[in-house]
Design an enzyme around this catalytic site. Structure first.
Site, PDB file in Angstrom:
ATOM      1  N   LYS A 136      10.193 -13.072  -1.238  1.00  0.00           N
ATOM      2  CA  LYS A 136      10.090 -12.107  -0.565  1.00  0.00           C
ATOM      3  C   LYS A 136      11.268 -11.811   0.461  1.00  0.00           C
ATOM      4  CE  LYS A 136       4.957 -10.813  -1.689  1.00  0.00           C
ATOM      5  NZ  LYS A 136       4.536 -11.906  -2.105  1.00  0.00           N
TER       6      LYS A 136
HETATM    7  O1  LIG Z   1       2.172  -6.671  -3.145  1.00  0.00           O
HETATM    8  C1  LIG Z   1       1.897  -7.920  -3.309  1.00  0.00           C
HETATM    9  C2  LIG Z   1       3.559  -9.030  -3.542  1.00  0.00           C
HETATM   10  C3  LIG Z   1       2.943 -10.075  -3.846  1.00  0.00           C
HETATM   11  N1  LIG Z   1       1.349 -10.921  -3.837  1.00  0.00           N
HETATM   12  C4  LIG Z   1       1.537 -12.572  -3.652  1.00  0.00           C
HETATM   13  O2  LIG Z   1       1.337 -12.668  -5.516  1.00  0.00           O
HETATM   14  C5  LIG Z   1       0.464 -13.587  -5.905  1.00  0.00           C
HETATM   15  C6  LIG Z   1      -1.520 -13.032  -6.003  1.00  0.00           C
HETATM   16  O3  LIG Z   1      -2.506 -13.901  -5.726  1.00  0.00           O
HETATM   17  P1  LIG Z   1      -3.340 -13.815  -7.109  1.00  0.00           P
HETATM   18  O4  LIG Z   1      -4.124 -15.452  -6.284  1.00  0.00           O
HETATM   19  O5  LIG Z   1      -4.141 -13.431  -7.369  1.00  0.00           O
HETATM   20  O6  LIG Z   1      -4.324 -12.849  -5.365  1.00  0.00           O
HETATM   21  C7  LIG Z   1       0.514 -13.726  -3.821  1.00  0.00           C
HETATM   22  O7  LIG Z   1       1.108 -15.320  -3.997  1.00  0.00           O
HETATM   23  C8  LIG Z   1       0.782 -12.967  -3.561  1.00  0.00           C
HETATM   24  O8  LIG Z   1       1.494 -13.874  -1.868  1.00  0.00           O
HETATM   25  C9  LIG Z   1       0.698  -9.715  -3.527  1.00  0.00           C
HETATM   26  O9  LIG Z   1      -0.410 -10.558  -3.988  1.00  0.00           O
HETATM   27  N2  LIG Z   1       0.909  -8.593  -3.644  1.00  0.00           N
END
Ligand SMILES: O=c1ccn([C@@H]2O[C@H](COP(=O)(O)O)[C@@H](O)[C@H]2O)c(=O)[nH]1
EC number: 4.1.1.23
Length: 272
Positions: free
Chosen positions: A95
């Site tokens: 990001k």
């Molecule tokens: O809007 C967003 C952007 C990035 N993320 C990232 O995705 C994963 C989600 O992890 P889970 O364990 O499946 O919830 C994580 O690396 C976030 O930094 C997001 O969740 N939302």
């Protein structure tokens, strides 16, 4: 091969829209890794080996590595994926967002140091902060649009000339920034109506969709909202639900991760 070509090929070869997130949290690691010096790498390698034939992409989240000064292990897992599973794209979730000169260095970090196929970037500082990533013509920039967290609405829903800011970002990226087919957008599975709005604005541009699994996003409404006419166009990310799946009595942690990844891939495929 460009990022988009590689992604398209992985969608087809693995019949999968599932992006496996690599968010290695040592507090949740199985006991057998406790005293291992390269435990983060060993954990990620086991997950990658268990899920590579089920995934359209892997998404390492840089914060989990950097917080523990484990960037060397991030380099190692990226190298391992590149060597062992060269057809599966790596999206580095960092990001990034900064002025052009600094963005050039972030781009080198993502595309040289980690050899990622794409990196997540923040559009808040405008085109000149994203352009350095697009100089890498075979790599991708995945632009934050409508993020999965509730607080995303604080800014992304602000009215900009009669439409919410996230729609303005989607339109801007599709019409002006994506001249070489390198861009995709992040839209959260927690907001399927917004996924549909974005899809209507951007044609077939790929979407990175986090939020199924641990964040509770609904798979059916996500897929119905985000699919293209040919039933592709998405990298639907799940991290914690796969990485820390509870093993059944006869399973290792990697086998449990595979089981949940398979269930998630198949659940997604039901609605394509
Ligand atoms: O809007 C967003 C952007 C990035 N993320 C990232 O995705 C994963 C989600 O992890 P889970 O364990 O499946 O919830 C994580 O690396 C976030 O930094 C997001 O969740 N939302």
């Amino acid at each position: 091969m460009t990022f988009l070509q590689k992604l398209s090929s992985a969608w087809t070869t693995n019949n999968s829209l599932l992006c496996v997130g690599l968010d290695p949290d040592v507090k949740k690691f199985p006991a057998e890794l406790a005293d291992q010096p390269d435990a983060i790498y060993a954990f990620c390698k086991a997950i990658v080996d268990a899920t590579a034939d089920l995934a359209c992409s892997f998404k390492p989240q840089i914060a989990y590595f950097a917080a523990l000064r484990a960037e060397d292990q991030l380099e190692a897992i990226c190298r391992y994926i590149k060597t062992t599973y060269p057809t599966i794209p790596i999206i580095l979730d960092a990001k990034r967002g900064d002025i052009g000169a600094t963005a050039e260095q972030y781009a080198r970090e993502a595309f040289e140091r980690y050899d990622a196929d794409a990196v997540t970037v923040n559009p808040y500082m405008g085109f000149d902060s994203v352009a350095p990533y697009l100089e890498w013509k075979d790599r991708g920039a995945v632009v934050l649009c409508r993020t999965s967290n509730a607080g995303g609405s604080d800014l992304q829903f602000l009215d900009v000339g009669g439409k919410p800011l996230y729609q303005h970002v989607a339109q801007l990226v599709a019409d002006k920034w994506n001249t070489n087919g390198q861009c995709s957008l992040v839209v959260g599975a927690t907001f399927p109506n917004e996924i549909a709005q974005v899809r209507a604005l951007i044609g077939d541009m790929p979407l990175l969709i986090p939020g199924v699994g641990a964040q509770g996003g609904d798979v059916e409404s996500t897929v119905r909202a985000g699919r293209t006419a040919s039933g592709i166009g998405m990298m639907i990310n799940s991290s914690r639900a796969i990485l820390y799946a509870k093993p059944n009595s006869d399973e290792t942690y990697a086998q449990a991760a595979r089981r949940v990844a398979l269930e998630t891939r198949d659940a997604i495929n039901q609605f394509r």
